[in-house]
Write an enzyme that holds these catalytic residues in place. Structure first.
Site, PDB file in Angstrom:
ATOM      1  N   ALA A  87       0.818  -1.208   0.000  1.00 33.07           N
ATOM      2  CA  ALA A  87       0.000   0.000   0.000  1.00 33.07           C
ATOM      3  C   ALA A  87       0.846   1.249   0.000  1.00 33.07           C
ATOM      4  CB  ALA A  87      -0.926  -0.027   1.214  1.00 33.07           C
ATOM      5  N   CYS A  88       1.498   1.532  -1.106  1.00 33.89           N
ATOM      6  CA  CYS A  88       2.317   2.734  -1.211  1.00 33.89           C
ATOM      7  C   CYS A  88       1.431   3.955  -1.485  1.00 33.89           C
ATOM      8  CB  CYS A  88       3.323   2.578  -2.343  1.00 33.89           C
ATOM      9  SG  CYS A  88       4.317   1.066  -2.224  1.00 33.89           S
ATOM     10  N   THR A  89       1.931   5.140  -1.109  1.00 31.87           N
ATOM     11  CA  THR A  89       1.177   6.373  -1.324  1.00 31.87           C
ATOM     12  C   THR A  89       2.122   7.457  -1.799  1.00 31.87           C
ATOM     13  OG1 THR A  89      -0.344   5.771   0.459  1.00 31.87           O
ATOM     14  CG2 THR A  89      -0.401   8.045  -0.311  1.00 31.87           C
ATOM     15  N   GLU A 110       4.915   3.412  -7.632  1.00 29.55           N
ATOM     16  CA  GLU A 110       3.613   3.302  -7.001  1.00 29.55           C
ATOM     17  C   GLU A 110       2.860   2.219  -7.765  1.00 29.55           C
ATOM     18  OE1 GLU A 110       0.873   4.518  -4.110  1.00 29.55           O
ATOM     19  OE2 GLU A 110       2.938   5.179  -4.413  1.00 29.55           O
ATOM     20  N   ARG A 166      -6.852   4.686   2.028  1.00 31.48           N
ATOM     21  CA  ARG A 166      -5.903   5.791   2.184  1.00 31.48           C
ATOM     22  C   ARG A 166      -6.308   7.026   1.398  1.00 31.48           C
ATOM     23  NH1 ARG A 166      -1.754   3.491  -0.424  1.00 31.48           N
ATOM     24  NH2 ARG A 166      -3.000   1.618  -0.720  1.00 31.48           N
TER      25      ARG A 166
END
Length: 525
Positions: free
Chosen positions: A26-28, A130, A274
């Protein structure tokens, strides 16, 4: 790392199973254009997340000529690339395969696994990647390519080869067209003059956007590119089949006759929690939830209300001009910030002034909820702090509950036992503290104190960065500037490391005492 007595470890570990969080890759990512920042700098970067954080991370300078002209680079999963010249020097964060086995692909061949982000000697910055996920129907038409370029190779190839952002965009998109991509991704490629954002969600299709100074956007594994007029050729580069693949898949949204595609609606296959958290922070509200946000709230477009081409925009409206701390604090917002964070980087770029000091890399490892970021001038950094380059023994994974040592149980019921030297690594120390604060028997008071300690440390770092700027400006040679910058940044990194180890040891002793006392109560009951 101090070892627990067996009884203390058992009681501690039982407590550490209570705070379970969902697993996610879960990259942001975040971009804030210079018109929207207090000091007129452009800021962009991202968090790298993993479901479990038991693999060490390194931060270092890759020397010029590390790869030679004509050398064939063999990546993690089958992608190969022939370097056209000796590679440029660059800063990099990467997974640690110094034991001889890659933690990503289990390969033993010579390669640098997953260099996520860095800046090369020409001032080209890459933040990759991402992860993005294309619609099944679109992937049936244009599937990912097993030996195409993968997240693990993008930064290595681009920083080694590209002398400008445009060269980096041209190189990446040509690879997508020819070798193909092994997965979907969003990638920032920038230099002092411009920043580009490239997305692909199938094997060969892509859209690259030149980002204006007036836009802000976030990308939490969700395509950030919305309705785009592909005729804006000064600012948009797209694969020739961007529309036709979606049409064949039956997923196309847009106006093919006008050369317009809603990229997100046509290809994107992900949503997550997110997004509303980030939208609330950026817009200064608390109204967004998982159920009420739409593509219009976050995706970028270059089409005005009358259908004409306009500068790229999003509907995110900052309540004030951001300073660098506002951008860094975005990464602390839960669930963007969490124990699953592995590393975070933010590039801060001035379009004016000497290139050597126009680019700042803000770097942090592990959990951003409890963290402080350290600034580096990448073009003046000759080396990083030793603790960034230490390779500890491997964390031991097991399906059986350990009977001794320091360990925790992850969200999937797996057990992880730290090696004795885990906290000799910068990443290892940060990871140990994060897991203790997340899974351990730690009071809310202690958690609040940890946040306060890091906030105070961040304030100190900001003051030291101001002193570092002055020292670099006063230095009269390139070598003196390099020495001033490298020494100051490494000193700040060591301060974060020492604070982390001290905090971890203090909390661990508290937990040992509680475990010992609990064992006495159980014995006497």
């Amino acid at each position: 790392m101090m070892s627990f007595k067996k009884i203390a470890a058992a009681v501690m570990a039982a407590a550490m199973t209570l705070a379970v969080v969902p697993s996610a890759f879960a990259c942001t990512a975040l971009y804030v254009g210079s018109d929207l920042t207090e000091d007129g700098t452009t800021m962009f970067g991202r968090i790298e997340d993993l479901g479990t954080n038991d693999n060490n991370k390194l931060f270092y300078v890759s020397a010029a000529g590390n790869h030679k002209a004509g050398e064939i680079y063999d990546g993690c999963y089958g992608f190969t690339y022939t370097f056209t010249h000796d590679s440029y020097s660059y800063t990099a964060r990467r997974d640690d395969n110094t034991s001889g086995v890659c933690p990503d692909c289990d390969g033993t061949h010579d390669h640098t696994p997953y260099e996520e982000a860095g800046t090369n000697e020409k001032g080209v910055m890459v933040s990759a990647t991402e992860s993005l996920y294309g619609k099944d129907a679109a992937l049936a038409v244009d599937p990912y390519v097993d030996d195409g370029i993968e997240e693990a190779e993008i930064t290595t190839v681009l920083l080694s080869e590209a002398g400008t952002a445009r060269e980096g965009v041209a190189l990446l998109t040509s690879i997508y067209e020819n070798a193909g991509a092994a997965g979907g991704a969003g990638v920032f490629i920038g230099d002092q003059n411009e920043t580009w954002f490239v997305e692909n969600l199938t094997g060969h299709t892509y859209v690259a956007l030149k980002l204006p100074d007036s836009v802000v956007f976030m990308q939490p594994n969700v395509s950030a590119i919305g309705k785009i007029d592909l005729d804006d050729t000064d600012n948009v580069i797209a694969s020739a089949d961007a529309i036709s693949v979606a049409q064949e898949a039956g997923t196309f949204v847009g106006d093919a006759a006008a050369n317009v595609i809603d990229w997100n609606a046509s290809y994107n296959n992900e949503d997550n929690a997110r997004m509303p958290a980030g939208l609330n922070y950026l817009n200064g509200v608390d109204t967004y939830t998982e159920d009420n946000y739409t593509e219009a709230d976050y995706a970028m477009s270059n089409i005005g209300g009358d259908g004409s081409i306009v500068p790229l925009y999003s509907n995110i409206k900052l309540t004030k001009k951001f300073d660098v701390e506002d951008a860094l604090n975005f990464f602390k917002v839960e669930p963007i910030g969490k124990t699953n964070n592995v590393e975070t980087h933010l590039f801060q770029v001035s379009s004016t002034g000497e290139l050597d000091t126009a680019i700042v890399e803000w770097t942090a490892f592990d959990d951003d909820v409890y963290n402080a970021f350290v600034p580096y001038y990448p073009l003046l950094t000759t080396d990083t702090a030793d603790v960034y380059k230490y390779s500890p023994a491997k964390v031991v994974r097991s399906d059986e509950q350990p009977t001794e040592g320091v360990w925790y149980k992850d969200q999937k019921g797996r057990y992880y036992t730290y090696p004795e030297d885990w906290t000799k690594s910068f990443y290892g120390a940060r990871d140990a503290l994060s897991n203790l604060l997340t899974y351990g028997d730690v009071s809310e008071k202690d958690k609040a104190a940890a946040k306060a300690d890091y906030a105070a440390l961040q304030k100190d770092i900001m003051e030291e960065f101001a002193e570092m700027k002055a020292a670099v400006a006063a230095a009269d040679t390139k070598e003196a500037k390099q020495a001033a910058a490298t020494t100051a940044s490494n000193k700040m990194s060591e301060k974060v490391y020492e604070k982390t180890v001290k905090m971890y040891n203090k909390l661990q002793k508290k937990q040992e005492a509680r475990a010992w006392f609990g064992s006495l109560l159980n014995k006497n009951s």
